[in-house]
Design a protein around this motif. Structure first.
Motif, PDB file in Angstrom:
ATOM      1  N   GLN A  28      44.753  39.172  41.194  1.00  0.00           N
ATOM      2  CA  GLN A  28      43.569  38.671  40.811  1.00  0.00           C
ATOM      3  C   GLN A  28      44.139  36.836  40.025  1.00  0.00           C
ATOM      4  O   GLN A  28      45.666  36.864  40.296  1.00  0.00           O
ATOM      5  CB  GLN A  28      43.130  38.682  40.138  1.00  0.00           C
ATOM      6  N   LYS A  29      43.210  35.882  40.477  1.00  0.00           N
ATOM      7  CA  LYS A  29      44.367  34.709  40.070  1.00  0.00           C
ATOM      8  C   LYS A  29      43.442  33.729  38.688  1.00  0.00           C
ATOM      9  O   LYS A  29      41.746  34.117  39.368  1.00  0.00           O
ATOM     10  CB  LYS A  29      43.869  33.348  41.415  1.00  0.00           C
ATOM     11  N   ALA A  30      43.905  33.406  38.004  1.00  0.00           N
ATOM     12  CA  ALA A  30      43.185  32.632  36.918  1.00  0.00           C
ATOM     13  C   ALA A  30      42.944  31.377  37.203  1.00  0.00           C
ATOM     14  O   ALA A  30      43.595  30.633  37.935  1.00  0.00           O
ATOM     15  CB  ALA A  30      44.415  32.886  35.866  1.00  0.00           C
ATOM     16  N   LYS A 204      35.949  30.836  29.151  1.00  0.00           N
ATOM     17  CA  LYS A 204      36.870  32.202  28.897  1.00  0.00           C
ATOM     18  C   LYS A 204      37.037  31.931  27.336  1.00  0.00           C
ATOM     19  O   LYS A 204      36.862  31.307  26.921  1.00  0.00           O
ATOM     20  CB  LYS A 204      37.881  31.943  29.934  1.00  0.00           C
ATOM     21  N   TYR A 225      38.730  36.080  34.366  1.00  0.00           N
ATOM     22  CA  TYR A 225      39.748  35.328  35.061  1.00  0.00           C
ATOM     23  C   TYR A 225      39.636  34.046  35.156  1.00  0.00           C
ATOM     24  O   TYR A 225      40.481  33.424  35.147  1.00  0.00           O
ATOM     25  CB  TYR A 225      40.187  36.039  36.380  1.00  0.00           C
ATOM     26  N   VAL A 226      37.939  33.691  35.217  1.00  0.00           N
ATOM     27  CA  VAL A 226      37.745  32.278  35.784  1.00  0.00           C
ATOM     28  C   VAL A 226      37.292  32.005  34.415  1.00  0.00           C
ATOM     29  O   VAL A 226      36.688  31.528  33.334  1.00  0.00           O
ATOM     30  CB  VAL A 226      35.984  32.180  36.186  1.00  0.00           C
ATOM     31  N   ASP A 227      37.698  30.678  34.419  1.00  0.00           N
ATOM     32  CA  ASP A 227      37.812  29.029  32.805  1.00  0.00           C
ATOM     33  C   ASP A 227      36.043  29.210  32.618  1.00  0.00           C
ATOM     34  O   ASP A 227      36.086  29.374  31.500  1.00  0.00           O
ATOM     35  CB  ASP A 227      38.388  28.179  33.218  1.00  0.00           C
ATOM     36  N   TRP A 505      32.878  38.979  34.966  1.00  0.00           N
ATOM     37  CA  TRP A 505      33.918  39.017  34.248  1.00  0.00           C
ATOM     38  C   TRP A 505      35.249  40.025  36.053  1.00  0.00           C
ATOM     39  O   TRP A 505      33.970  40.477  36.683  1.00  0.00           O
ATOM     40  CB  TRP A 505      34.445  39.950  33.581  1.00  0.00           C
ATOM     41  N   THR A 507      35.889  38.874  38.533  1.00  0.00           N
ATOM     42  CA  THR A 507      35.807  37.896  39.640  1.00  0.00           C
ATOM     43  C   THR A 507      36.646  36.331  39.400  1.00  0.00           C
ATOM     44  O   THR A 507      37.226  36.646  38.280  1.00  0.00           O
ATOM     45  CB  THR A 507      34.619  37.359  39.733  1.00  0.00           C
ATOM     46  N   TRP A 508      37.235  36.614  40.412  1.00  0.00           N
ATOM     47  CA  TRP A 508      38.644  34.763  40.922  1.00  0.00           C
ATOM     48  C   TRP A 508      38.116  34.680  41.842  1.00  0.00           C
ATOM     49  O   TRP A 508      37.546  34.943  43.405  1.00  0.00           O
ATOM     50  CB  TRP A 508      39.671  35.573  40.635  1.00  0.00           C
ATOM     51  N   ASP A 510      39.679  33.180  45.514  1.00  0.00           N
ATOM     52  CA  ASP A 510      40.995  32.610  45.761  1.00  0.00           C
ATOM     53  C   ASP A 510      41.285  31.455  47.264  1.00  0.00           C
ATOM     54  O   ASP A 510      40.404  31.291  47.124  1.00  0.00           O
ATOM     55  CB  ASP A 510      41.238  34.121  47.254  1.00  0.00           C
TER      56      ASP A 510
END
Length: 510
Positions: A28-30, A204, A225-227, A505, A507-508, A510
């Motif tokens: 996962q990527k923030a 977030k 993860y997403v801001d 939530w 989800t991120w 890519d």
């Protein structure tokens, strides 16, 4: 009941596989911003105050309930530490609370907050009032437990506490006015800004206390993860389609089904949930030209639900003409009363309406083009009603206006809406005397009381079949059919799980 839960959970999984949206295995990527196109402007951000799905879609990221629904639509704890201890023959629920939860204002969640929230819910929320009739008391037991005492066993209680629609969200005890002015919850995202008709922005929650373990549909671990989440109202369905094809948003909700093939080579992937739910015509049983059930039966006798579904969805890949409250394969499926479904006879209906005392009074139909299929069904229904001698007044309004007007029985006779197939039948608005339409008769109340107090699954199935038969006799609403839902997600949106009320939530980008 568990069998049906598994059926619906399997249907959602099948939708994921059919659209190629298998859950990704990569890390996962923030960071980043998710732009989400919704069908319009939410009438409120108070999840207790509205039954509109759009309110629940947004507010579920800010506010949380004691319980929610996991895979297979099983009930699972969220702010509660565990499922409740049920004693006293099903009349006492002791709910132990998690001790690691803080509100967005930094205060710790306690039993006092939960008690105050549930009391507010029972006073102002449609579903809260439904539960309130069965609740004797709600009290705190120390700081970490809440005790709900019922007048008699009430099987739907946990489902009502878990539902994100007219939701029993937990708020700080000190911030619970009749109309919310501060949106302070415990969720993975915090309210930042609302610009009407432009966007609602959530940020977030860096201090969010997630449950441990794995994600579990709406339950389990929730990772922000997403801001930033930016919910943008896009009322025009065709505009949403073009935005999805162009990849303008990371998610686009509620697309016309005919757009699904166009997404094959688009910059977004199509999301199909099959089966999703049922379109509904609610009738005003309280006052106006349809208050007489005999006139409502004449309306039912005039309508071709086949034509309404075809106009709304085109290909039978996306709909089924079905008069049962639940489709085949669900334990609640029944043919009781459906001999009155989809038997259009305008001449017969015209005579029946006249015999019932109808004298040409207006039949005001509330609908919205933001859900394009609502409008198409309403247009067809209007033509059939005219053939049957009804004076139709079609009122096409935005969805927020419709959700406000439907609360006033002086303003309408019919309104169009829809619902997913819900995991507990008592969650359906038709079961609630306070829901717009206001279906409340001694026969209905007797069956609903029996259904709500019965714990035996087979007996509940039989009671719901009797209630469905009564629905076709008293006609407080008309089920139009079954339909599949279409949305679209950006190809770089990872971790997304198709669901009736999309959540972001876990989800991120890519």
């Amino acid at each position: 009941m568990q069998k049906r839960f598994l059926k619906l959970g399997a249907a959602v999984l099948a939708s994921i596989l059919a659209t190629g949206l298998a859950l990704p295995a990569q890390a996962q990527k923030a960071g980043g911003v998710l732009n989400i196109a919704t069908i319009g402007e939410p009438p409120t951000l108070d999840p207790m105050a509205s039954t509109a799905d759009l309110v629940g879609i947004i507010s579920q990221h800010i506010f949380e309930t004691l319980y929610t629904f996991g895979d297979g639509w099983k009930l699972t704890p969220l702010l509660a530490a565990e499922l409740p201890a049920i004693t006293d023959g099903g009349k006492t629920y002791t709910i132990k609370l998690r001790q690691d939860v803080t509100f967005h204002d930094g205060s710790a969640m306690t039993a006092a907050d939960v008690v105050a929230s549930l009391k507010r819910w029972s006073e102002i929320a449609v579903r809260g009032k439904q539960a309130a009739a069965q609740i004797d008391s709600i009290t705190a037991s120390g700081n970490d437990s809440v005790v709900i005492k019922l007048k008699e066993p009430f099987a739907p209680l946990l489902s009502l506490l878990a539902f994100n629609n007219s939701a029993a969200v937990i708020l700080p005890a000190s911030k619970q006015p009749a109309q919310l002015t501060e949106f302070v919850g415990t969720g993975p995202y915090k309210f930042k800004e609302r610009q009407p008709d432009r966007y609602v922005v959530l940020t977030k929650n860096d201090k969010y206390a997630s449950r441990s373990g794995n994600a579990d549909f709406y339950g389990g671990a929730r990772k922000p993860y997403v801001d930033e989440l930016r919910f943008v109202p896009v009322p025009n369905a065709n505009t949403r389609v073009e935005a999805a094809i162009a990849g303008q948003y990371q998610f686009v909700d509620s697309l016309p089904v005919e757009a699904y093939p166009r997404l094959k080579d688009a910059k977004s992937d199509g999301v199909l949930i099959k089966p999703f739910g049922w379109p509904i015509m609610f009738f005003n049983t309280k006052q106006g030209s349809l208050a007489n059930p005999a006139v409502r039966r004449a309306v039912l006798a005039s309508l071709s639900f086949s034509d309404m579904m075809e106009a709304a969805f085109g290909s039978k890949d996306f709909y089924e003409v079905d008069g049962s409250l639940y489709p085949k394969g669900f334990v609640y499926h029944s043919m009781a009363g459906t001999e009155a479904y989809n038997k259009p006879d305008p001449a017969k209906a015209k005579k029946a309406a006249a015999d019932a005392g109808y004298k040409g009074e207006p039949v005001r139909i509330l609908t919205s083009m933001q859900y394009e299929f609502h409008y198409k069904m309403a247009a067809v229904a209007g033509e059939y009603l005219k053939q049957a001698g009804f004076k139709v007044d079609m009122q096409v309004v935005d969805w927020a206006t419709l959700t406000q007007r439907r609360n006033d029985p002086a303003l309408w006779e019919i309104y169009f809406t829809h619902s997913p197939f819900l995991p507990e039948p008592a969650l359906n608005n038709m079961m609630n005397n306070n829901a717009p339409g206001w279906w409340a008769t001694p026969e209905k109340d007797k069956l609903v009381a029996a259904f709500n107090t019965e714990s035996d699954a087979a007996k509940r199935v039989a009671i719901l079949a009797d209630l469905q038969k009564l629905m076709y006799t008293e006609v407080p609403l008309a089920k139009v059919g079954n339909f599949n839902a279409v949305g679209a997600k950006a190809k770089n949106l990872q971790g997304f799980v198709p669901s009736p009320w999309p959540f972001f939530w876990n989800t991120w980008l890519d």
